[in-house]
Write an enzyme that holds these catalytic residues in place. Sequence first.
Site, PDB file in Angstrom:
ATOM      1  CE1 TYR A  28     126.582 117.744  72.417  1.00  0.00           C
ATOM      2  CE2 TYR A  28     125.776 119.826  71.939  1.00  0.00           C
ATOM      3  CZ  TYR A  28     125.576 118.686  72.369  1.00  0.00           C
ATOM      4  OH  TYR A  28     124.485 118.801  73.299  1.00  0.00           O
TER       5      TYR A  28
ATOM      6  CE1 TYR B 107     116.047 108.626  73.982  1.00  0.00           C
ATOM      7  CE2 TYR B 107     115.983 110.961  73.635  1.00  0.00           C
ATOM      8  CZ  TYR B 107     115.390 109.788  73.928  1.00  0.00           C
ATOM      9  OH  TYR B 107     114.117 109.803  74.707  1.00  0.00           O
TER      10      TYR B 107
ATOM     11  NE  ARG C  70     123.903 121.708  76.314  1.00  0.00           N
ATOM     12  CZ  ARG C  70     123.396 122.491  77.250  1.00  0.00           C
ATOM     13  NH1 ARG C  70     124.087 122.462  78.407  1.00  0.00           N
ATOM     14  NH2 ARG C  70     122.842 123.502  76.852  1.00  0.00           N
TER      15      ARG C  70
END
Length: 281
Positions: A80, A102, A76
């Site tokens: 990013y 979000y 991840r």
Amino acid sequence: MTTQTSTSREPRRGSISCVGMGITLGSHLTPLARNSIETADVVFAALSDHVVELWLRRLNPEVRSLQPYYRPGKSRMKTYREWVELMIAEVRAGKRVCAVFYGHPGIFAWSPHKVIELARAEGYQAHMEPGVSAEDCLYADLGIDPGRVGCHHLEASQLLFFERSLDTTGHVILWQLGVVGDRSLGRFRTPDAYRELLTERLLEDYPANHEVTVYRAPTLPVEGPHIQRMALRDFPIAEFTGQETLVLPPACELKPNAIMRARLDALDAVYGTGRETAVPA
């Protein structure tokens, strides 16, 4: 013949605003965040699901989803970093960029902080606009006032990776349960055995019958909050999607600090204040 001013010949400087969509679709978007979205040249979106992304396109058709950069087994952190490069490239091209995340863009989100830091270092205007977070929803749905006895927030994996002391006189709130124990940063969900290990760690500080709450905030207006209450020992077998948060209420009462109270009494005697309790029972 029209003379072009030096100002008009200069390229337009880029800028970036990182804003929060909130948790529940539509109802949590602030006016400032909405304006940033509507007036942007390009909008990057890292949102909870495709439905929210479609709704966002009604505000600005120039939406570019960041979700496809995720891949099973891919770190991840690599994803990013790719997000940051995509966003800063448009800023460098002189565009007004809005990145929509979000919840709150600064909570459990590495990329917004990094791209703002990078943009500012390069002389571009960069701004983070706060949004309604899952933490805000949790307080409202579970009736918790964090100012009463305090809240200790932790990313759940920190209890497994590090030696952390828990304040059991206040609420302990554990986030990112879906990937608890993941050291690869490449999994979207760890097996239930990892939650069992987390429970084992929590049982070092809490009794097995301590009532805990598994919470998930609603993302659509037609949904309600998901709230499960159970004994801590039963947490590994709770209904679980991976988006939940674990809330452990206080296990013991606050212990009075006799030394500091005596010093406060001395100050009160000098300044003539009353002795009302600071935290109502």
